[in-house]
Design an enzyme around this catalytic site. Sequence first.
Site, PDB file in Angstrom:
ATOM      1  N   ARG A 227      46.396  41.089  42.142  1.00 18.99           N
ATOM      2  CA  ARG A 227      46.205  40.793  43.555  1.00 18.99           C
ATOM      3  C   ARG A 227      47.218  41.584  44.372  1.00 18.99           C
ATOM      4  O   ARG A 227      48.356  41.793  43.962  1.00 18.99           O
ATOM      5  CB  ARG A 227      46.358  39.294  43.818  1.00 18.99           C
ATOM      6  CG  ARG A 227      45.115  38.493  43.408  1.00 18.99           C
ATOM      7  CD  ARG A 227      43.926  38.844  44.294  1.00 18.99           C
ATOM      8  NE  ARG A 227      42.705  38.132  43.941  1.00 18.99           N
ATOM      9  CZ  ARG A 227      41.741  38.647  43.182  1.00 18.99           C
ATOM     10  NH1 ARG A 227      41.865  39.858  42.658  1.00 18.99           N
ATOM     11  NH2 ARG A 227      40.642  37.958  42.944  1.00 18.99           N
ATOM     12  N   HIS A 275      39.735  48.787  44.805  1.00 18.29           N
ATOM     13  CA  HIS A 275      39.427  47.494  44.186  1.00 18.29           C
ATOM     14  C   HIS A 275      38.171  47.585  43.312  1.00 18.29           C
ATOM     15  O   HIS A 275      37.198  46.850  43.494  1.00 18.29           O
ATOM     16  CB  HIS A 275      39.250  46.413  45.255  1.00 18.29           C
ATOM     17  CG  HIS A 275      39.527  45.031  44.736  1.00 18.29           C
ATOM     18  ND1 HIS A 275      40.023  44.014  45.524  1.00 18.29           N
ATOM     19  CD2 HIS A 275      39.366  44.484  43.499  1.00 18.29           C
ATOM     20  CE1 HIS A 275      40.156  42.909  44.805  1.00 18.29           C
ATOM     21  NE2 HIS A 275      39.750  43.174  43.568  1.00 18.29           N
TER      22      HIS A 275
END
Length: 311
Positions: A227, A275
Site C-alpha cells: 500500500r 498499480h
Amino acid sequence: MAMLISIGHDGWYTEEQLAEELRAMAPGADIRPVSAPGNLDEITVLGVSALKGDLPAQLPNLQLVQKLGAGVDTIVAHPGLAPHVRVARLKPLEPAHEIAEFCLAYVLRDQRNLLTHAASQTRSAWEPLAPKRPQETTVGILGLGHIGSMTARLMRDLRFRVLGWSRSPKEIEGVDCRHGETALAQMLGECDYVCSILPSTPATRGLMNSETLAAMKPGAVLINAGRGDLVDEPALLSALDKGTPGHAVLDVVRKEPLPADNPLWAHPQVTITPHVSGWHLGDALKDVVENLRRLEAGEDLLHEVDRERGY
C-alpha cells in the site's frame, strides 16, 4: 437480496464485466452494475475495489461490503460506513502469484544487470558484466500474510537468502522470520532488496520513514507492492538522494493516479508502475458468490475483516 458492483476507479475491470462474470457463476442472483442500480433500497451487498464517495449512505439496507481484492483500507476508513456493516476481503491465488512475480521481476532486473546491458546496447558497446549470485543476495519481505509468504517462498526456491518481517511471529520453512519493531531496523540493514507486501493499517502507515529508510543497506532496492501509505514519500526522495536506499520501485503510491507534477516521476532512482502488480482475480470470484449465499443463509463469511484492526 441484491448486490451492487461499484469498482471505484478506472483502469481495471468495468462494473458491467464483473457483474456479468458473477451472474454466470450464480445464475438467478441479483447482481447489478452501478450504471444500472435499480432500487437502492434492495441492495444488501456492495462489491468494490475502492470505496469512495457517499455511496454507503445511499444504501439503507446495506449489510456487507465485499472487497474485490485483498486490501480493505479504503473501506474500513470510510466515514460513511455504518458500524453494523460487515466487511469481507478476498484471498485470491492468482493476483498473489502475480505480485510475487512482480517483485521477482525487479529483483532479477538488477541481478542480471538488464538496465546496464540496455544502456550498453544504445552505445553499440559489448560490455560483459557478471550477474549477481542469488545465494549471495538477501531479499527481505515486509509482511508475511497470504501474499508476502508466497513471495518469500518464491524467492527462497530461487536460492536467495530470504528474511521475513511481520508484527507477530510467523514460521516459513527456509525463511529467516523476524517480528516486532525492534527487529525491523536490523533486518533492513541486511537486505539487498526489500519487498513490501504490507496492508494499510494504523500500525503500518508511514512505516518506511526517514529513520527506517536510513537503516537500509546503502544501494539497496525498495519494492513496494503493498500500500502506498507505507512510505513517507518526501523522506524517500531525500533518502534516495543520499543513496540509502539506492532505488525504489513503487507500484503503489499515496495518491493514485500519481499527479503529473509529483517529483517521484522524474527522480532518476525511482521506477513507477501504475498499480498493476496484482491484476487478475481468477477463482476468487467464487468466494464472492459463496459469501452471497452465506450472508443469506446466516452462515460465517469467508475472509471477514476485523474493522477495528483493519484486516
